[in-house]
Structure formats: C-alpha cells, structure tokens
Design a protein around this motif. Structure first.
Motif, PDB file in Angstrom:
ATOM      1  N   GLY A  40       0.793  -1.215   0.021  1.00 57.73           N
ATOM      2  CA  GLY A  40       0.130  -0.068   0.008  1.00 57.73           C
ATOM      3  C   GLY A  40       1.011   1.223   0.026  1.00 57.73           C
ATOM      4  O   GLY A  40       1.933   1.100  -0.147  1.00 57.73           O
ATOM      5  N   GLN A  41       0.264   2.401   0.321  1.00 63.72           N
ATOM      6  CA  GLN A  41       0.895   3.659   0.341  1.00 63.72           C
ATOM      7  C   GLN A  41       1.970   4.039   1.526  1.00 63.72           C
ATOM      8  O   GLN A  41       3.069   3.999   1.414  1.00 63.72           O
ATOM      9  CB  GLN A  41       0.002   4.775   0.240  1.00 63.72           C
ATOM     10  N   ASN A  42       1.291   4.044   2.561  1.00 62.64           N
ATOM     11  CA  ASN A  42       1.842   4.490   3.996  1.00 62.64           C
ATOM     12  C   ASN A  42       0.806   4.106   5.122  1.00 62.64           C
ATOM     13  O   ASN A  42      -0.588   4.423   4.676  1.00 62.64           O
ATOM     14  CB  ASN A  42       2.489   5.722   4.057  1.00 62.64           C
ATOM     15  N   PRO A  43       1.247   3.961   6.303  1.00 67.61           N
ATOM     16  CA  PRO A  43       0.181   3.917   7.323  1.00 67.61           C
ATOM     17  C   PRO A  43      -0.583   5.110   7.420  1.00 67.61           C
ATOM     18  O   PRO A  43       0.024   6.115   7.506  1.00 67.61           O
ATOM     19  CB  PRO A  43       1.088   3.607   8.556  1.00 67.61           C
ATOM     20  N   GLY A  44      -1.989   4.826   8.100  1.00 69.77           N
ATOM     21  CA  GLY A  44      -2.573   5.892   8.492  1.00 69.77           C
ATOM     22  C   GLY A  44      -2.637   6.106   9.892  1.00 69.77           C
ATOM     23  O   GLY A  44      -1.899   5.509  10.591  1.00 69.77           O
ATOM     24  N   GLU A  47      -2.933   2.585  11.932  1.00 68.09           N
ATOM     25  CA  GLU A  47      -1.884   1.828  11.661  1.00 68.09           C
ATOM     26  C   GLU A  47      -0.716   2.398  12.536  1.00 68.09           C
ATOM     27  O   GLU A  47       0.001   1.757  13.075  1.00 68.09           O
ATOM     28  CB  GLU A  47      -1.453   1.947  10.142  1.00 68.09           C
ATOM     29  N   PRO A  53      -0.115  -2.856   9.842  1.00 65.75           N
ATOM     30  CA  PRO A  53      -0.382  -2.308   8.594  1.00 65.75           C
ATOM     31  C   PRO A  53      -2.139  -2.587   8.270  1.00 65.75           C
ATOM     32  O   PRO A  53      -2.533  -3.620   8.829  1.00 65.75           O
ATOM     33  CB  PRO A  53       0.136  -3.106   7.456  1.00 65.75           C
ATOM     34  N   PHE A  54      -2.819  -1.788   7.603  1.00 64.80           N
ATOM     35  CA  PHE A  54      -4.072  -1.889   7.136  1.00 64.80           C
ATOM     36  C   PHE A  54      -4.971  -2.643   8.138  1.00 64.80           C
ATOM     37  O   PHE A  54      -5.698  -3.629   8.272  1.00 64.80           O
ATOM     38  CB  PHE A  54      -3.997  -2.882   5.921  1.00 64.80           C
ATOM     39  N   ASN A  80       3.696  -1.602   3.287  1.00 66.14           N
ATOM     40  CA  ASN A  80       3.627  -0.295   2.483  1.00 66.14           C
ATOM     41  C   ASN A  80       4.809   0.276   1.719  1.00 66.14           C
ATOM     42  O   ASN A  80       5.838  -0.175   2.345  1.00 66.14           O
ATOM     43  CB  ASN A  80       2.918   0.885   3.254  1.00 66.14           C
ATOM     44  N   HIS A 139      -6.663   0.909  -5.034  1.00 60.37           N
ATOM     45  CA  HIS A 139      -6.616   1.131  -3.592  1.00 60.37           C
ATOM     46  C   HIS A 139      -7.762   0.751  -2.950  1.00 60.37           C
ATOM     47  O   HIS A 139      -8.789   1.375  -3.364  1.00 60.37           O
ATOM     48  CB  HIS A 139      -5.809   2.402  -3.023  1.00 60.37           C
TER      49      HIS A 139
HETATM   50  N1  URA Z   1      -3.662   2.561   3.498  1.00 65.77           N
HETATM   51  C1  URA Z   1      -2.421   2.335   3.128  1.00 65.77           C
HETATM   52  O1  URA Z   1      -1.940   2.670   2.027  1.00 65.77           O
HETATM   53  N2  URA Z   1      -1.717   1.689   4.029  1.00 65.77           N
HETATM   54  C2  URA Z   1      -2.096   1.210   5.278  1.00 65.77           C
HETATM   55  O2  URA Z   1      -1.429   0.757   6.032  1.00 65.77           O
HETATM   56  C3  URA Z   1      -3.444   1.909   5.783  1.00 65.77           C
HETATM   57  C4  URA Z   1      -4.028   2.608   4.857  1.00 65.77           C
END
Ligand code: URA
Length: 167
Positions: A40-44, A47, A53-54, A80, A139
């Motif tokens: 994925g992109q990066n933690p929100g 997370e 993650p996720f 991510n 996504h």
């Molecule tokens: N969206 C992401 O791209 N990564 C995450 O870990 C959570 C949400």
C-alpha cells in the motif's frame, strides 16, 4: 538480514522527516513464506497507533474482500511503500519514498513472493524483480468509497484469487 532485524531498523528509522510525527514505524506483517505480498501507500492514523498495517477502515474492507474470494489475510504479507504515517495523511513525497524503498526491497528479497499486489498508484514505485508477477489493483480506500471502483476492485481480487489457484 532477518525480518526481525529489518523490523528493528524500520522502528528506529530516521532516513526521512516522517518519523518525527509518528508513534510507530509500521514494517508490515505476514508469514515468511507468503506467496503474495500486498503493498500500500503508507500507514494511516490507526496503523500508526497500533504499529500494524491496514487495520483501519480501508484495511478491514481489504481483509473482508480478500476473504470473500478465499484469500486469508494471515496467508499474505501486507506492507506499504513508506513505513511511517505522514502529516494529515498526505501522499508521501518522492524523497520519502526513495528513502524508504531499501526496506521494501529487503522485504521482497527475504519473503520472495510469487505475486506482488500494488494497492493504488502510490505503490507503483515498488522495486521490480525477476521472477515476480506484479498485479495492480485499485487502492481499497478508493474502492470502499466509490461504487464503480468497488466493483472493479472486486473483479481484480477475483482475478488475483484465480491466478493464485493456478500457482
Ligand atoms: N492505507 C495504506 O495505504 N496503508 C495502510 O497501511 C493503511 C491504509
């Protein structure tokens, strides 16, 4: 290097500015022998809070959709492209992605997945390695919000599940 050693590096990482606003580095999780890696992109915020993650809304939607097509979250490695949360959840800058890429490259070398699923456009900089199949999907946070994207996302996950059965 072992995955544990790599995780320790990620927890303590200061290669770019993002660590300053983060509670946790989020390396990713999943079995060492996972056939599939999701990027994925990066933690929100969720997370960042948990270090996993996720696990927020998009993550729950992702986990549920995978399960609907017979893919267990516990069987895949989820990570991510950038391992720290960003201010206001903005897209990571190019220099932040570049600083973080060695971690993803190392994760791919350790896990050696057969398939890497790129979750959204932000994962497109994922290193390409010989012998790995790359699979681009929408996504989950976009798929969760827009009906037409949700349908397309389902079709993509169905296709992934089919491919996995043939592997
Ligand atoms: N969206 C992401 O791209 N990564 C995450 O870990 C959570 C949400």
């Amino acid at each position: 290097m072992s995955l544990d050693e790599l995780n320790m590096q990620i927890y303590g990482c200061k290669r770019c500015r993002l660590w300053q606003g983060a509670k946790h580095g989020v390396p990713g999780e999943g079995p060492l022998n996972a056939k599939v890696m999701l990027v994925g992109q990066n933690p929100g915020a969720d997370e960042d809070e948990t270090g996993r993650p996720f696990v927020g809304r998009a993550g729950k939607f992702l986990t549920k959709t995978l399960a609907e097509y017979g893919i267990k979250r516990e069987d895949v490695f989820i990570t991510n492209i950038v391992k720290h949360v960003s201010p206001e959840n903005r897209k990571p800058f190019a220099d932040e992605v570049a600083a973080c890429l060695p971690y993803l490259r190392a994760q791919i070398s350790i896990i050696k997945p057969k398939i890497i699923v790129l979750l959204g456009a932000s994962a497109k900089d994922t290193p390409r390695m010989e012998g790995i199949e790359y699979f681009e999907v929408i996504h989950p946070s976009a798929a969760m919000r827009f009906t037409n994207m949700r349908e397309k996302f389902r079709q993509q996950i169905a296709q992934l599940a089919k491919q996995l059965q043939q592997n």
